[in-house]
Design a protein around this motif. Structure first.
Motif, PDB file in Angstrom:
ATOM      1  N   TYR A  93       6.022  -5.906  -9.422  1.00  0.00           N
ATOM      2  CA  TYR A  93       5.320  -4.692  -9.036  1.00  0.00           C
ATOM      3  C   TYR A  93       5.691  -3.530  -9.971  1.00  0.00           C
ATOM      4  CZ  TYR A  93       3.921  -0.608  -6.629  1.00  0.00           C
ATOM      5  OH  TYR A  93       3.346   0.587  -6.363  1.00  0.00           O
ATOM      6  N   GLY A  94       6.935  -3.535 -10.475  1.00  0.00           N
ATOM      7  CA  GLY A  94       7.431  -2.377 -11.231  1.00  0.00           C
ATOM      8  C   GLY A  94       7.294  -2.511 -12.735  1.00  0.00           C
ATOM      9  N   ARG A  95       6.433  -3.429 -13.182  1.00  0.00           N
ATOM     10  CA  ARG A  95       6.277  -3.718 -14.603  1.00  0.00           C
ATOM     11  C   ARG A  95       6.114  -2.443 -15.458  1.00  0.00           C
ATOM     12  NH1 ARG A  95       3.000  -8.432 -16.711  1.00  0.00           N
ATOM     13  NH2 ARG A  95       2.534  -7.872 -18.837  1.00  0.00           N
ATOM     14  N   LYS A  96       5.219  -1.547 -15.062  1.00  0.00           N
ATOM     15  CA  LYS A  96       4.956  -0.350 -15.875  1.00  0.00           C
ATOM     16  C   LYS A  96       6.189   0.544 -15.932  1.00  0.00           C
ATOM     17  CE  LYS A  96       0.012   0.103 -15.104  1.00  0.00           C
ATOM     18  NZ  LYS A  96      -0.995   0.849 -14.352  1.00  0.00           N
ATOM     19  N   LEU A  97       6.883   0.619 -14.800  1.00  0.00           N
ATOM     20  CA  LEU A  97       8.098   1.423 -14.740  1.00  0.00           C
ATOM     21  C   LEU A  97       9.180   0.807 -15.640  1.00  0.00           C
ATOM     22  CD1 LEU A  97       9.048   3.897 -13.230  1.00  0.00           C
ATOM     23  CD2 LEU A  97       9.601   2.464 -11.276  1.00  0.00           C
ATOM     24  N   GLY A  98       9.252  -0.511 -15.611  1.00  0.00           N
ATOM     25  CA  GLY A  98      10.220  -1.211 -16.465  1.00  0.00           C
ATOM     26  C   GLY A  98       9.962  -0.920 -17.938  1.00  0.00           C
ATOM     27  N   TYR A  99       8.686  -1.023 -18.365  1.00  0.00           N
ATOM     28  CA  TYR A  99       8.341  -0.737 -19.771  1.00  0.00           C
ATOM     29  C   TYR A  99       8.699   0.705 -20.126  1.00  0.00           C
ATOM     30  CZ  TYR A  99       5.661  -4.964 -20.981  1.00  0.00           C
ATOM     31  OH  TYR A  99       5.291  -6.248 -21.289  1.00  0.00           O
ATOM     32  N   LEU A 100       8.378   1.612 -19.191  1.00  0.00           N
ATOM     33  CA  LEU A 100       8.619   3.040 -19.451  1.00  0.00           C
ATOM     34  C   LEU A 100      10.110   3.294 -19.678  1.00  0.00           C
ATOM     35  CD1 LEU A 100       7.323   5.917 -19.374  1.00  0.00           C
ATOM     36  CD2 LEU A 100       7.943   5.983 -16.957  1.00  0.00           C
ATOM     37  N   ASP A 101      10.933   2.724 -18.812  1.00  0.00           N
ATOM     38  CA  ASP A 101      12.383   2.906 -18.916  1.00  0.00           C
ATOM     39  C   ASP A 101      12.894   2.351 -20.255  1.00  0.00           C
ATOM     40  OD1 ASP A 101      15.085   3.102 -18.452  1.00  0.00           O
ATOM     41  OD2 ASP A 101      14.969   2.509 -16.361  1.00  0.00           O
ATOM     42  N   LEU A 102      12.465   1.130 -20.588  1.00  0.00           N
ATOM     43  CA  LEU A 102      12.932   0.511 -21.845  1.00  0.00           C
ATOM     44  C   LEU A 102      12.499   1.359 -23.032  1.00  0.00           C
ATOM     45  CD1 LEU A 102      12.086  -3.260 -21.187  1.00  0.00           C
ATOM     46  CD2 LEU A 102      14.294  -2.138 -20.982  1.00  0.00           C
ATOM     47  N   ARG A 103      11.283   1.875 -22.972  1.00  0.00           N
ATOM     48  CA  ARG A 103      10.738   2.663 -24.081  1.00  0.00           C
ATOM     49  C   ARG A 103      11.595   3.911 -24.329  1.00  0.00           C
ATOM     50  NH1 ARG A 103       5.746   2.441 -26.178  1.00  0.00           N
ATOM     51  NH2 ARG A 103       5.053   4.277 -27.308  1.00  0.00           N
ATOM     52  N   LYS A 155       0.827  -1.209   0.000  1.00  0.00           N
ATOM     53  CA  LYS A 155       0.000   0.000   0.000  1.00  0.00           C
ATOM     54  C   LYS A 155       0.862   1.260   0.000  1.00  0.00           C
ATOM     55  CE  LYS A 155      -4.145   1.699   2.120  1.00  0.00           C
ATOM     56  NZ  LYS A 155      -4.855   1.930   3.326  1.00  0.00           N
ATOM     57  N   LEU A 156       2.010   1.147   0.661  1.00  0.00           N
ATOM     58  CA  LEU A 156       2.902   2.312   0.727  1.00  0.00           C
ATOM     59  C   LEU A 156       3.354   2.784  -0.648  1.00  0.00           C
ATOM     60  CD1 LEU A 156       5.484   1.891   3.603  1.00  0.00           C
ATOM     61  CD2 LEU A 156       3.412   3.242   3.526  1.00  0.00           C
ATOM     62  N   ILE A 157       3.465   1.841  -1.592  1.00  0.00           N
ATOM     63  CA  ILE A 157       4.003   2.227  -2.904  1.00  0.00           C
ATOM     64  C   ILE A 157       2.907   2.229  -3.978  1.00  0.00           C
ATOM     65  CG2 ILE A 157       6.435   1.623  -2.574  1.00  0.00           C
ATOM     66  CD1 ILE A 157       5.831  -1.130  -3.684  1.00  0.00           C
ATOM     67  N   GLN A 158       1.659   2.252  -3.522  1.00  0.00           N
ATOM     68  CA  GLN A 158       0.587   2.091  -4.510  1.00  0.00           C
ATOM     69  C   GLN A 158       0.483   3.248  -5.506  1.00  0.00           C
ATOM     70  OE1 GLN A 158      -2.858   1.630  -1.950  1.00  0.00           O
ATOM     71  NE2 GLN A 158      -3.643   3.622  -2.558  1.00  0.00           N
ATOM     72  N   ASP A 159       1.017   4.422  -5.138  1.00  0.00           N
ATOM     73  CA  ASP A 159       0.931   5.550  -6.077  1.00  0.00           C
ATOM     74  C   ASP A 159       1.931   5.425  -7.222  1.00  0.00           C
ATOM     75  OD1 ASP A 159      -0.909   7.076  -4.426  1.00  0.00           O
ATOM     76  OD2 ASP A 159       0.793   7.286  -3.061  1.00  0.00           O
ATOM     77  N   LEU A 160       2.942   4.569  -7.032  1.00  0.00           N
ATOM     78  CA  LEU A 160       4.084   4.640  -7.954  1.00  0.00           C
ATOM     79  C   LEU A 160       3.823   4.051  -9.339  1.00  0.00           C
ATOM     80  CD1 LEU A 160       7.004   3.954  -5.493  1.00  0.00           C
ATOM     81  CD2 LEU A 160       5.767   6.051  -5.962  1.00  0.00           C
ATOM     82  N   MET A 161       2.768   3.308  -9.509  1.00  0.00           N
ATOM     83  CA  MET A 161       2.493   2.816 -10.851  1.00  0.00           C
ATOM     84  C   MET A 161       1.308   3.566 -11.463  1.00  0.00           C
ATOM     85  SD  MET A 161       4.977   0.856 -11.345  1.00  0.00           S
ATOM     86  CE  MET A 161       6.148   1.113 -10.010  1.00  0.00           C
ATOM     87  N   GLY A 162       0.924   4.683 -10.822  1.00  0.00           N
ATOM     88  CA  GLY A 162      -0.152   5.523 -11.380  1.00  0.00           C
ATOM     89  C   GLY A 162       0.413   6.494 -12.411  1.00  0.00           C
TER      90      GLY A 162
END
Ligand code: HEM
Length: 575
Positions: A521-531, A151-158
């Motif tokens: 958990y960091g899937r979206k962040l991973g895609y963003l970085d690769l992109r 819950k603490l990191i729930q904002d990070l994939m928004g």
């Protein structure tokens, strides 16, 4: 006559003196042997009935540990076992403990990971990872505590965090890499150079920047810039000097190396205790990391009280992941009446999660693009067409253009890089109750390791009968089995009724981020970085094929499965 002679001989020989001792020793050895056999047949490490295994055994000790050591590369050895035994087999890799069950089938692996009640994060991966971050949620079994940490990191994939905090920080770290490589390319003069450290450093900078904000004082990539003077030219490559790393860089990158060292040990927990008690390097790294993470958390706590005049009254501007997390902690503390003490591990987890898997995936991606010139040219052409304004204005695409433009071929290239990179090539789960896999009884507590490469991913699946009648192939002609190990982004593209090409992420079997409630958990962040990275690098440089000895696909195993050699031979593309 005979008897005394024997008696005299007996009495005089040294063997006679050892006689009773020897007999006792023999009896003890026989008892020990019987105990070991009983332990192996009735104890926790007895084979699971019906599941294929290697027949090697010595005094009841299974030979798998020795074999995997002899093989040198765990991944290659595991692949060999799956090819030998089929979609399921058992391996004795931990002394006196239950065998691991190895699964080599996409559909079976996915079904396991989706069954949330029967399977959970395994004790083994917790053993490997928990030494350095015992309270990070990756090391918790699924339940209320794990949910509270998440819950603490729930904002990070928004979208707010991804677009306003993560993307600009990743973009500027990648520009530093582009700048460094522009300098290196000029000096290299057509020779290849190692990209490994530069990719790791720029990814670490990006992770630090989105975790702490761009004011974080340490930059890993800058050291590379200083060391741009070439040291040696050989026929195909140039080696640039590598300066000593800043303590924070060394301490952070060291965390993944420690996991690699523990993974090579049959008793990771014991190895970790010894390491932590005896290794000055490990003690130093832990202290440095703790200090800089604490400093940044305190800075974020102070920022929390500073309101931004540009924003609506009373609102705080969040410039880093730590800002978001600290705000959540404050909310939790207000409602629960206490401040969680796992905060620094949560924050450090973002840096480790954010840099290691991602930089390893980038390194594999650079190799594939250099070795597949047609794909690289097609990608560049679709980028030029999609970012037409940037092409017209002879500039790099902006971060908003990169994140806001739909480019199916780019998505397909990234998915194909992830499919073949398998940066975390082994997924794991542990049975929380007695269950069944492929018709075999699996007792509670059994750990399964699931490969996300090899049969059914990058080579043909076992025949349907062997794999329990489950289908595994992707759809469409690009998924024909003999091309599964080829780098072919087209396999992710399909055509709609209007004849337009679109990206289908479900076109075929791949599990680079795992699956189910405990997936990445960091899937979206991973895609963003690769992109961002692949757009900017392919836009700015032509990646030429390197000499064969620099283009091998051998891997080294640390926390992730990294290419042993990642070289680039660059040519700047003038705007
Ligand atoms: C290309 C980049 C990445 C790859 C290939 C990757 C891959 C994976 C894989 C395979 C798992 C295990 C999933 C499972 O067991 O089902 C995992 C877990 C995890 N990853 Fe990633 N990851 C990437 C990027 C990131 C990033 C950027 C972060 C965070 C900033 C992150 C944080 C995590 C966390 C916290 C878990 C554990 C989740 C849990 O146990 O609840 N990952 N990742």
């Amino acid at each position: 006559m005979v008897l005394p002679a024997i008696r005299i001989g007996f009495m005089e020989s040294p063997a006679h003196k050892l006689g009773p001792g020897l007999a006792i020793l023999l009896v003890c050895l026989v008892c020990l042997f019987l105990c070991i056999q009983a332990f192996f047949h009735f104890g926790p490490c007895r084979p699971l009935p019906g599941i294929p295994r290697n027949k090697l055994s010595w005094m009841g000790f299974k030979g798998d540990i020795i074999e995997v050591f002899k093989a040198g590369n765990t991944m290659d050895w595991l692949l060999e076992q799956s090819r030998k035994h089929g979609p399921i087999c058992q391996l004795f890799l931990r002394p006196l403990k239950q065998p691991f069950v190895l699964i080599s089938d996409y559909t079976v692996a996915q079904a396991i990971m989706l069954k949330r009640k029967e399977w959970d994060r395994s004790d083994y991966s917790i053993e490997l990872l928990s030494g350095q971050a015992p309270m990070h949620h990756i090391n918790l079994k699924t339940g209320p505590e794990w949910r509270a940490h998440r819950k603490l990191i729930q904002d990070l994939m928004g979208q707010s965090f991804l677009n306003n905090v993560a993307a600009p920080n990743i973009y500027s770290s990648t520009l530093n890499l582009v700048e460094l490589w522009t300098m290196k390319e000029r000096t290299a003069n057509g020779h290849a150079f190692s990209a490994t450290d530069d990719v790791i450093h720029s990814t670490l900078d990006a992770a630090w920047a989105f975790t702490f904000g761009d004011a974080f004082p340490v930059k890993a990539i800058h050291q590379g810039t200083i060391s741009c003077a070439p040291v040696t030219f050989t026929e195909h490559k140039v080696t640039f000097g590598s300066p000593s790393q800043l303590p924070a860089v060394e301490a952070t990158l060291g965390a993944s190396d420690i996991v690699g060292e523990l993974a090579a040990s049959p008793c990771p927990t014991t190895s970790w205790y010894i390491m932590r008690a005896t290794s000055k390097r490990v003690k130093r790294h832990l202290a440095i990391r703790r200090e800089y993470v604490q400093e940044q958390i305190m800075a974020a706590v102070e920022r929390l009280h500073v309101t931004d005049p540009v924003l609506a009254e009373g609102k705080v501007k969040f410039t880093s992941a730590t800002d978001f997390v600290v705000r959540r902690v404050k909310d939790c503390a207000e409602s629960a009446g206490e401040v969680p003490d796992y905060l620094s591990e949560t924050v450090f987890g973002l840096i480790i999660g954010g840099h290691d898997t991602t930089s390893t995936t980038k390194s594999w991606g650079l190799k594939h693009l250099a070795d597949n010139q047609i794909v690289q040219d097609r990608l560049r052409a679709s980028l030029r067409a999609s970012f037409s304004l940037a092409t017209q204005e002879r500039r790099m695409p902006t971060v908003q253009e990169i994140t806001g433009t739909c480019i199916p071929y780019l998505d397909a290239v990234l998915e194909e890089i992830l499919r073949l990179a398998c940066s975390l090539a082994i997924l794991d789960r542990q049975a929380t109750c007695d269950t069944e896999v492929l018709g075999h009884h699996i007792p509670k507590g059994t750990i399964v390791m699931m490969l996300n490469r090899g049969p059914s991913f990058t080579e043909p699946a076992f025949d349907e009968a062997l794999a329990g009648g489950l289908s595994v192939a992707g759809t469409g002609s690009s998924w024909v089995v003999h091309t599964l190990h080829h780098f072919m982004p087209e396999r992710w593209l399909e055509t709609n009724d209007q004849g337009r090409s679109f990206f289908n992420p479900k076109a075929g079997p791949t599990l680079p981020f795992g699956s189910g409630p405990r997936s990445c958990y960091g899937r979206k962040l991973g895609y963003l970085d690769l992109r961002i990275v692949f757009v900017l690098l392919v836009w700015r440089f032509k990646l030429h094929k390197c000499a064969p000895e620099l283009s091998t696909y051998d891997a080294v195993e640390t926390l992730t499965y990294k290419p042993e050699r990642c070289y680039v031979n660059l040519e700047s593309i003038k705007e």
